[in-house]
Design a protein around this motif. Structure first.
Motif, PDB file in Angstrom:
ATOM      1  N   UNK A  15       0.836  -1.204   0.000  1.00  0.00           N
ATOM      2  CA  UNK A  15       0.000   0.000   0.000  1.00  0.00           C
ATOM      3  C   UNK A  15       0.870   1.254   0.000  1.00  0.00           C
ATOM      4  N   UNK A  16       0.370   2.268  -0.708  1.00  0.00           N
ATOM      5  CA  UNK A  16       1.017   3.584  -0.662  1.00  0.00           C
ATOM      6  C   UNK A  16      -0.016   4.658  -0.988  1.00  0.00           C
ATOM      7  N   UNK A  17      -0.458   5.382   0.037  1.00  0.00           N
ATOM      8  CA  UNK A  17      -1.252   6.601  -0.107  1.00  0.00           C
ATOM      9  C   UNK A  17      -2.482   6.470  -1.008  1.00  0.00           C
ATOM     10  N   UNK A  18      -3.277   5.435  -0.804  1.00  0.00           N
ATOM     11  CA  UNK A  18      -4.505   5.296  -1.612  1.00  0.00           C
ATOM     12  C   UNK A  18      -5.686   5.021  -0.678  1.00  0.00           C
ATOM     13  N   UNK A  19      -6.101   6.037   0.053  1.00  0.00           N
ATOM     14  CA  UNK A  19      -7.130   5.843   1.086  1.00  0.00           C
ATOM     15  C   UNK A  19      -8.426   5.259   0.521  1.00  0.00           C
ATOM     16  N   UNK A  20      -8.945   5.829  -0.550  1.00  0.00           N
ATOM     17  CA  UNK A  20     -10.226   5.345  -1.059  1.00  0.00           C
ATOM     18  C   UNK A  20     -10.119   3.923  -1.587  1.00  0.00           C
ATOM     19  N   UNK A  38      -6.269 -14.460   6.367  1.00  0.00           N
ATOM     20  CA  UNK A  38      -5.624 -13.362   7.077  1.00  0.00           C
ATOM     21  C   UNK A  38      -5.180 -12.336   6.036  1.00  0.00           C
ATOM     22  N   UNK A  39      -5.145 -11.080   6.438  1.00  0.00           N
ATOM     23  CA  UNK A  39      -4.706 -10.014   5.547  1.00  0.00           C
ATOM     24  C   UNK A  39      -3.512  -9.304   6.170  1.00  0.00           C
ATOM     25  N   UNK A  40      -2.444  -9.208   5.387  1.00  0.00           N
ATOM     26  CA  UNK A  40      -1.260  -8.454   5.806  1.00  0.00           C
ATOM     27  C   UNK A  40      -1.109  -7.279   4.847  1.00  0.00           C
ATOM     28  N   UNK A  41      -1.188  -6.067   5.384  1.00  0.00           N
ATOM     29  CA  UNK A  41      -1.001  -4.854   4.590  1.00  0.00           C
ATOM     30  C   UNK A  41       0.366  -4.277   4.926  1.00  0.00           C
ATOM     31  N   UNK A  42       1.158  -4.021   3.888  1.00  0.00           N
ATOM     32  CA  UNK A  42       2.493  -3.470   4.078  1.00  0.00           C
ATOM     33  C   UNK A  42       2.507  -2.051   3.528  1.00  0.00           C
ATOM     34  N   UNK A  43       2.635  -1.072   4.399  1.00  0.00           N
ATOM     35  CA  UNK A  43       2.641   0.322   3.969  1.00  0.00           C
ATOM     36  C   UNK A  43       4.055   0.751   3.608  1.00  0.00           C
ATOM     37  N   UNK A  44       4.215   1.265   2.399  1.00  0.00           N
ATOM     38  CA  UNK A  44       5.526   1.685   1.904  1.00  0.00           C
ATOM     39  C   UNK A  44       5.785   3.163   2.158  1.00  0.00           C
ATOM     40  N   UNK A  45       5.766   3.556   3.448  1.00  0.00           N
ATOM     41  CA  UNK A  45       6.170   4.914   3.809  1.00  0.00           C
ATOM     42  C   UNK A  45       5.164   5.989   3.470  1.00  0.00           C
ATOM     43  N   UNK A  46       3.871   5.757   3.750  1.00  0.00           N
ATOM     44  CA  UNK A  46       2.858   6.768   3.455  1.00  0.00           C
ATOM     45  C   UNK A  46       2.947   7.986   4.361  1.00  0.00           C
ATOM     46  N   UNK A  47       3.671   7.869   5.471  1.00  0.00           N
ATOM     47  CA  UNK A  47       3.874   9.014   6.360  1.00  0.00           C
ATOM     48  C   UNK A  47       2.593   9.513   6.985  1.00  0.00           C
ATOM     49  N   UNK A  48       2.313  10.824   6.838  1.00  0.00           N
ATOM     50  CA  UNK A  48       1.134  11.408   7.483  1.00  0.00           C
ATOM     51  C   UNK A  48      -0.097  11.369   6.591  1.00  0.00           C
ATOM     52  N   UNK A  49      -0.079  10.541   5.558  1.00  0.00           N
ATOM     53  CA  UNK A  49      -1.234  10.431   4.678  1.00  0.00           C
ATOM     54  C   UNK A  49      -2.422   9.844   5.445  1.00  0.00           C
ATOM     55  N   UNK A  50      -3.650  10.337   5.192  1.00  0.00           N
ATOM     56  CA  UNK A  50      -4.840   9.826   5.898  1.00  0.00           C
ATOM     57  C   UNK A  50      -5.053   8.323   5.731  1.00  0.00           C
ATOM     58  N   UNK A  51      -4.561   7.751   4.651  1.00  0.00           N
ATOM     59  CA  UNK A  51      -4.745   6.325   4.428  1.00  0.00           C
ATOM     60  C   UNK A  51      -4.094   5.492   5.527  1.00  0.00           C
ATOM     61  N   UNK A  69      14.663   2.522   4.462  1.00  0.00           N
ATOM     62  CA  UNK A  69      15.261   1.511   3.580  1.00  0.00           C
ATOM     63  C   UNK A  69      14.252   0.989   2.555  1.00  0.00           C
ATOM     64  N   UNK A  70      13.437   1.884   2.024  1.00  0.00           N
ATOM     65  CA  UNK A  70      12.438   1.523   1.020  1.00  0.00           C
ATOM     66  C   UNK A  70      12.993   1.861  -0.366  1.00  0.00           C
ATOM     67  N   UNK A  71      12.905   0.920  -1.274  1.00  0.00           N
ATOM     68  CA  UNK A  71      13.350   1.146  -2.641  1.00  0.00           C
ATOM     69  C   UNK A  71      12.636   2.363  -3.219  1.00  0.00           C
ATOM     70  N   UNK A  72      13.369   3.364  -3.749  1.00  0.00           N
ATOM     71  CA  UNK A  72      12.705   4.569  -4.280  1.00  0.00           C
ATOM     72  C   UNK A  72      11.881   4.308  -5.532  1.00  0.00           C
ATOM     73  N   UNK A  73      12.152   3.222  -6.233  1.00  0.00           N
ATOM     74  CA  UNK A  73      11.353   2.882  -7.422  1.00  0.00           C
ATOM     75  C   UNK A  73      10.052   2.227  -6.975  1.00  0.00           C
ATOM     76  N   UNK A  74       8.888   2.705  -7.457  1.00  0.00           N
ATOM     77  CA  UNK A  74       7.609   2.134  -7.019  1.00  0.00           C
ATOM     78  C   UNK A  74       7.517   0.626  -7.180  1.00  0.00           C
ATOM     79  N   UNK A  77       9.718  -1.041  -4.495  1.00  0.00           N
ATOM     80  CA  UNK A  77       9.095  -0.997  -3.170  1.00  0.00           C
ATOM     81  C   UNK A  77       7.956  -2.007  -3.078  1.00  0.00           C
ATOM     82  N   UNK A  78       7.206  -2.145  -4.168  1.00  0.00           N
ATOM     83  CA  UNK A  78       6.094  -3.099  -4.201  1.00  0.00           C
ATOM     84  C   UNK A  78       6.597  -4.526  -3.996  1.00  0.00           C
ATOM     85  N   UNK A  79       7.657  -4.901  -4.706  1.00  0.00           N
ATOM     86  CA  UNK A  79       8.188  -6.263  -4.600  1.00  0.00           C
ATOM     87  C   UNK A  79       8.766  -6.519  -3.206  1.00  0.00           C
ATOM     88  N   UNK A  80       9.444  -5.536  -2.651  1.00  0.00           N
ATOM     89  CA  UNK A  80       9.954  -5.683  -1.281  1.00  0.00           C
ATOM     90  C   UNK A  80       8.801  -5.929  -0.312  1.00  0.00           C
TER      91      UNK A  80
END
Length: 264
Positions: A15-20, A38-51, A69-74, A77-80
């Motif tokens: 996940x990255x900054x997609x609240x809706x 079971x659901x595991x959600x991995x947030x890739x540095x959304x920071x202060x985003x409402x999501x 230590x998040x890959x800067x390429x989207x 980061x997704x694969x990590x």
């Protein structure tokens, strides 16, 4: 769903900054899924985003917050995130999932399990792309597939472009672990796993896109559409926003999206 039962499937969602989108994705999973999961959600540095605030209050998911230590390429980061989610889950089947993939049928997960269990050699099932095509696009794809079959390309070569992608792909955990297959690689998410399975004598089963779309809807490029800073083209953003807006206008989808009880 019986929350106390051992999960049959671990659903892994980067996940990255997609609240809706993530809100609809999770609420649809909760609404339509009967099998223990079971659901595991991995947030890739959304920071202060409402999501991220939303995800923290969903009490039936396991949330992993990455802050460094998040890959800067989207795509990197997704694969990590996928590999982290797999390592933090436990069910015998792993489902790679995107926040822009939305279940729309009460048997969606049962159907996927049926597809992988029809053949003991099948270790992965999914589709290459998961989107609605125009009649001309469908005709072109049929011609392209016929040419590929006639040429009989070798598995794992550049002559064979079709592989199971990560938007909705089901895997047998024990086989991935046995072959030491991971999402992080120099290839598009899922490609190295697909051909790694085939080259080791297992089957990676490509499903009918048309049939899959009876069970889940993929709002293609959803994260990049809602986060233009990730580099999507203007045409992709314009068409993607229209597709997302249209989908959210459906009465049944709107009811699920607005149902806060599904967060508990």
């Amino acid at each position: 769903m019986n929350d106390n039962a051992e999960p049959k499937v671990s659903i892994i969602i980067p996940h990255y900054k997609t609240e809706s989108l993530v809100k609809l994705c999770l609420r649809s999973i909760r609404f339509f899924t009967q099998l223990p999961y079971e659901v595991v959600v991995i947030d890739n540095g959304s920071g202060d985003d409402p999501s991220l605030d939303y995800l923290r209050q969903v009490d039936w998911i396991k949330l992993i917050e990455r802050t460094g230590n998040i890959n800067p390429a989207p795509d990197g980061a997704h694969k990590e995130a996928m590999d982290i989610g797999i390592s933090e889950s436990s069910a015998p089947y792993i489902l790679s999932f995107h926040t822009d993939t939305i279940p729309v049928h009460e048997k969606w997960l049962d159907w996927l399990l049926e597809q992988i269990n029809t053949d003991p050699k099948a270790s992965a099932v999914g589709t290459y792309k998961l989107e609605i095509k125009s009649p001309w696009q469908l005709l072109f794809r049929k011609i392209e597939r016929a040419l590929m079959i006639r040429r009989k390309p070798e598995a794992g070569t550049k002559d064979n472009p079709y592989y199971i992608r990560s938007h909705c792909a089901l895997y047998r955990r024990k086989i991935l672990e046995k072959l030491n297959l991971h999402f992080v690689s120099n290839e598009t998410a899922g490609r190295n796993i697909h051909f790694g399975l085939i080259n080791s004598g297992f089957e990676a089963k490509l499903l009918s896109v048309e049939e899959m779309l009876r069970y889940v809807v993929h709002l293609n490029h959803g994260t990049m559409v809602l986060q233009p800073d990730l580099g999507a083209r203007k045409k992709t953003i314009r068409k993607g926003k229209s597709r997302i807006d249209t989908f959210f206008k459906s009465v049944s989808i709107k009811n699920i999206y607005q149902d806060e009880s599904l967060d508990r």
